[in-house]
Design a protein around this motif. Sequence first.
Motif: not given
Length: 518
Positions: A3-7, A248-253
Amino acid sequence: MENELVISSNEEGLRIAILEDKKIAELHFEKKDNEFAVGDIYLGKVKKISPSLNAAFVEIGFTKDAFIHYPDLGPSFLSLNKYVKSVIATEKNIGFLDDFTLLPEIDKNGNIADVLKVGQIILVQILKEAISTKGPRLTCNISFAGQYIVLIPFDNTVSVSRKFKSLETKKKIKQLVDSIRPRNMGIIVRTAAENIELEKIREELETLKNRWLEMSRGLPKAIVPIKVLSEMNRTTAILRDMLSIGFSSIITDDKTIFAELQQYLTVNQPENLKNLKYFAPKSGLFEYLGIEKQIKSSFGKVINLTGGAYLVIEHTEALHVIDVNSGASKKSEETPEELALRINLEAATEIARQLRLRDMGGIIVIDFIDQKKFENKRKIYQRLKAEMQRDKAKHSILPLSKFGLIQMTRQRVRPEVVIQTQEDCPACGGTGKIQPTILISDEIEKNIDHIVRQSKPKKLTVVLHPYLAAYFQKGWYSKQIQWFFKYFKWITIIEDSSFTLQQVRYLNEHGEEIKFDR
């Protein structure tokens, strides 16, 4: 499952994507000017009573008045109303419920006109955001949600999630939580608490009690209508509800969001801090990770499955209809019954993803390909139920009818996610629509792959619009070069300015057009 969360942030607000094994499963939007969110608590004023609907319209500051149905008042409405009046009038005993005397519960089959009056001040919580022309839907059954528990004032019960696997664990945790439960405050134990130490639950209970106290302190000087407590933003709420699953990954810009998530994880789950990353590519985070392309291919009317099968999704005023079609999906070794089962099972998986992704709610009718065997019908029903277990929205699914239809309902608390995937046609100046250009190139590549592998022509020529020809030929390692190394065959590209963007011809070594079904 990974599972990945991208914001991703832009001038309009936030776009939040949840990926499961790199495939987009949920898409959320949080606008910067969005003043109303599920969970926000308001002090409002009753504007109108509607006995025929057994509902009332409440002014909370929205352009259209919010509404509340009688059942949404909650059994403890009289106690809540008594508390609010007392705090506003005396400014004493704020947040204090230990010695508070609860009033009798209201009649669950009663009339709203017997409980509410026009001009009455009431404390409400947003249950559903404004959808279409309707204002927000409200409840007086105030609650404060955490990762492990939900705190409900004016209640004295402990409930445990039905999703607990062990009855013994369920009974034990109910007793433990009841031992730390404040008087006149009920607790719902969430599934995430199944293997959690009591101390963590106790810490979260204190946090939720402080939120109740913070809300209560805002009541005495409140000028109605006014928001007295905000729910956490959508990003943190998603993180809170899904931390038990884990990312497994939480990415934001966005640096601000990164700092907020960093703070939240430090307090609630420090072991996940290593999975939090800040990354802001020039092309845009969604574009860089391929999410933009997935969105374009996932929100159209027609959704392609593997092997040529596809779904058709139609929306009407009263319900949603999903049709499963076999298309050109064929395998010589399969019987018609086996083919239908394979397509139906794949469709059930994709339909569950589409319901979450689009946040479709209300009545949904699914027309599967007809199956003669009862066992196969049962497999389809079981597959859909299993895939829907990842969906947090409340839903109910009926078995296949004799007509091959599945009827289901799904709760919706926010407006359905609708994304316009068609683009203005450049040939007619925008009076017509075409499929997204990002998908046209994909379709051409699929067709070339199909022709080379199935027809195996000695020579293949592709005739298309100059824009597309330039796309396939640009760069020193162009798509055309890549095809050569992939198929060990040079594929000739010819431009034809009379073609539309969607018009493509495939020619063999004799200059004859290659026809095929896809």
